[in-house]
Enzyme design. Structure first.
Site, PDB file in Angstrom:
ATOM      1  N   TYR A 186       0.827  -1.204   0.000  1.00 61.32           N
ATOM      2  CA  TYR A 186       0.000   0.000   0.000  1.00 61.32           C
ATOM      3  C   TYR A 186       0.864   1.257   0.000  1.00 61.32           C
ATOM      4  O   TYR A 186       2.077   1.184   0.204  1.00 61.32           O
ATOM      5  CB  TYR A 186      -0.939   0.004   1.210  1.00 61.32           C
ATOM      6  CG  TYR A 186      -0.256   0.328   2.528  1.00 61.32           C
ATOM      7  CD1 TYR A 186       0.554  -0.613   3.156  1.00 61.32           C
ATOM      8  CD2 TYR A 186      -0.400   1.580   3.134  1.00 61.32           C
ATOM      9  CE1 TYR A 186       1.192  -0.311   4.355  1.00 61.32           C
ATOM     10  CE2 TYR A 186       0.235   1.883   4.332  1.00 61.32           C
ATOM     11  CZ  TYR A 186       1.028   0.929   4.941  1.00 61.32           C
ATOM     12  OH  TYR A 186       1.664   1.230   6.115  1.00 61.32           O
ATOM     13  N   LEU A 201      11.541   0.955   6.768  1.00 61.57           N
ATOM     14  CA  LEU A 201      10.981   1.455   5.512  1.00 61.57           C
ATOM     15  C   LEU A 201      11.737   2.751   5.186  1.00 61.57           C
ATOM     16  O   LEU A 201      11.879   3.618   6.055  1.00 61.57           O
ATOM     17  CB  LEU A 201       9.485   1.753   5.677  1.00 61.57           C
ATOM     18  CG  LEU A 201       8.824   2.232   4.384  1.00 61.57           C
ATOM     19  CD1 LEU A 201       8.598   1.053   3.436  1.00 61.57           C
ATOM     20  CD2 LEU A 201       7.505   2.927   4.664  1.00 61.57           C
ATOM     21  N   LYS A 226       6.573  -1.994   1.906  1.00 59.48           N
ATOM     22  CA  LYS A 226       5.388  -1.378   2.544  1.00 59.48           C
ATOM     23  C   LYS A 226       4.224  -2.360   2.431  1.00 59.48           C
ATOM     24  O   LYS A 226       3.298  -2.190   1.629  1.00 59.48           O
ATOM     25  CB  LYS A 226       5.074  -0.011   1.912  1.00 59.48           C
ATOM     26  CG  LYS A 226       4.306   0.903   2.863  1.00 59.48           C
ATOM     27  CD  LYS A 226       4.433   2.354   2.469  1.00 59.48           C
ATOM     28  CE  LYS A 226       3.466   3.254   3.204  1.00 59.48           C
ATOM     29  NZ  LYS A 226       3.581   3.239   4.654  1.00 59.48           N
ATOM     30  N   GLU A 261      13.016   2.233  13.900  1.00 64.24           N
ATOM     31  CA  GLU A 261      12.102   3.249  13.368  1.00 64.24           C
ATOM     32  C   GLU A 261      10.879   3.310  14.270  1.00 64.24           C
ATOM     33  O   GLU A 261      10.811   2.601  15.283  1.00 64.24           O
ATOM     34  CB  GLU A 261      11.722   2.949  11.918  1.00 64.24           C
ATOM     35  CG  GLU A 261      11.004   1.619  11.718  1.00 64.24           C
ATOM     36  CD  GLU A 261      10.596   1.356  10.263  1.00 64.24           C
ATOM     37  OE1 GLU A 261      10.472   2.291   9.470  1.00 64.24           O
ATOM     38  OE2 GLU A 261      10.368   0.161   9.941  1.00 64.24           O
TER      39      GLU A 261
HETATM   40  N1  DCS Z   1       8.196   3.443   8.665  1.00 67.31           N
HETATM   41  C1  DCS Z   1       7.014   2.785   8.703  1.00 67.31           C
HETATM   42  C2  DCS Z   1       6.961   1.437   9.333  1.00 67.31           C
HETATM   43  C3  DCS Z   1       5.862   3.373   8.159  1.00 67.31           C
HETATM   44  O1  DCS Z   1       4.690   2.708   8.171  1.00 67.31           O
HETATM   45  C4  DCS Z   1       5.944   4.674   7.579  1.00 67.31           C
HETATM   46  C5  DCS Z   1       4.760   5.343   6.955  1.00 67.31           C
HETATM   47  C6  DCS Z   1       7.200   5.329   7.578  1.00 67.31           C
HETATM   48  C7  DCS Z   1       8.296   4.671   8.125  1.00 67.31           C
HETATM   49  C8  DCS Z   1       7.372   6.708   6.999  1.00 67.31           C
HETATM   50  O2  DCS Z   1       7.243   6.692   5.609  1.00 67.31           O
HETATM   51  P1  DCS Z   1       6.733   7.946   4.780  1.00 67.31           P
HETATM   52  O3  DCS Z   1       7.597   9.101   5.169  1.00 67.31           O
HETATM   53  O4  DCS Z   1       6.939   7.536   3.365  1.00 67.31           O
HETATM   54  O5  DCS Z   1       5.306   8.162   5.136  1.00 67.31           O
HETATM   55  N2  DCS Z   1       3.509   4.878   7.308  1.00 67.31           N
HETATM   56  C9  DCS Z   1       2.341   5.303   6.585  1.00 67.31           C
HETATM   57  C10 DCS Z   1       1.115   4.760   7.179  1.00 67.31           C
HETATM   58  O6  DCS Z   1       0.901   3.596   7.394  1.00 67.31           O
HETATM   59  N3  DCS Z   1       0.289   5.755   7.440  1.00 67.31           N
HETATM   60  O7  DCS Z   1       0.801   6.963   7.113  1.00 67.31           O
HETATM   61  C11 DCS Z   1       2.118   6.784   6.560  1.00 67.31           C
END
Ligand code: DCS
Length: 295
Positions: free
Chosen positions: A31, A201, A145, A177
């Site tokens: 996603y 990620l 993701k 993270e």
């Molecule tokens: N790490 C994880 C595990 C994440 O799920 C996300 C974003 C990030 C880092 C940060 O990535 P971005 O800067 O590209 O957003 N998670 C998304 C989510 O599940 N909801 O909003 C953002």
């Protein structure tokens, strides 16, 4: 609300999802969450490229090109008149009777999308957030993701139950993270963050922050650090599409730095806002108003 499903734009009551969708049965899919500011897509290319990469890593071949994905994202924004919020896009391996291995026949992936109106978290951006460290029990392909978010869900819940806003994943003593964000620390004028490998990620917001740091001539070191080292940073923050650059003021109840958003963090937040095109335009409009009519 208009939804996207497999090439069509549908009302909610027209949405028909199968109980045998492998996303539903196995979390077998990927996603993206793409931010929209004042009706304008933000870093959509990067997000959609990552969607294609995530799909490829789990051997799903997306039925759309990058250009088509951008078109779908734009259509969803327009049809729902989304102002500030995000677009959610999901791809699953498709529909087949439940069996772990990939379906025999080449099932087309199921691609769905919708929009969510949500304002910028301005209060948290100003006041900062609390993090709680949680053992990282996820699988070892955190670079994908994936729809499989059980480890993230449990971590976030644990953080929320302790009155914190975000969880801080620790694996083998190393800070990795957040449950849905990347983390950064600043010490003696150096910005530290975890290397972009399979333990995290590689966030799009993370990449923006690294660009801003280079503009600021802020030295960046991408290396592992421990929870103890995280707690002793002068400044700490987490980043994501919706959380932008959120200062962290406590970790496990321990004060980070001075217990308020740090100076460099605030500088990065300011630069982040400045590169959101619409906010730049709004700022220029305000300046024009202050200086009288443009000639
Ligand atoms: N790490 C994880 C595990 C994440 O799920 C996300 C974003 C990030 C880092 C940060 O990535 P971005 O800067 O590209 O957003 N998670 C998304 C989510 O599940 N909801 O909003 C953002």
């Amino acid at each position: 609300m208009i939804f996207f499903k497999d090439g069509e734009y549908l009302q909610e009551e027209q949405m028909n999802l199968s109980i045998n969708d492998r996303g539903y049965a196995f979390g077998d899919g990927v996603y993206e969450v793409i931010k929209v500011y004042d009706g304008m897509l933000y870093t959509a290319n990067e997000h959609l490229e990552r969607l294609i990469e995530s799909a490829a890593k789990i051997k799903i071949s997306l039925p759309y090109t990058l250009e088509q994905l951008i078109e779908i994202t734009e259509e969803l924004q327009q049809k729902n008149e989304l102002s500030t919020g995000h677009i959610y896009l999901q791809v699953t391996r498709g529909v087949a009777p439940r069996a772990h291995q990939f379906p025999d026949q080449n099932m087309p992936p199921v691609v769905t999308g919708y929009t969510v109106e949500n304002p910028r978290p301005v209060e948290q951006l100003a006041a900062g957030a609390a993090m709680k460290s949680v053992e990282d029990m996820r699988w070892l392909r955190c670079d994908i993701k994936s729809l499989n978010l059980l480890g993230n869900v449990l971590a976030k819940q644990e953080a929320v139950e302790s009155g914190c806003q975000e969880a801080l994943f620790v694996r083998d003593g190393i800070v990795r993270e957040g449950s849905a964000s990347n983390v950064f620390g600043i010490k003696e004028g150096v910005l530290y963050t975890h290397p972009a490998n399979h333990f995290i990620l590689n966030g799009i917001t993370r990449r923006v922050v690294l660009r801003l740091a280079s503009e600021l001539s802020l030295p960046v070191v991408e290396k592992e650090f421990t929870l103890e080292e995280a707690c002793s940073m002068a400044e700490f923050f987490f980043t994501s599409t919706n959380a932008e650059i959120t200062p962290v003021v406590t970790i496990d109840g321990r004060t980070v730095g001075k217990g308020v958003p740090g100076m460099i963090t605030k500088q990065l937040q300011k630069m982040f806002e400045a590169q959101i095109p619409v906010l730049v335009a709004a700022g220029q409009a305000q300046e024009r108003d202050a200086n009288g009519p443009a000639s």
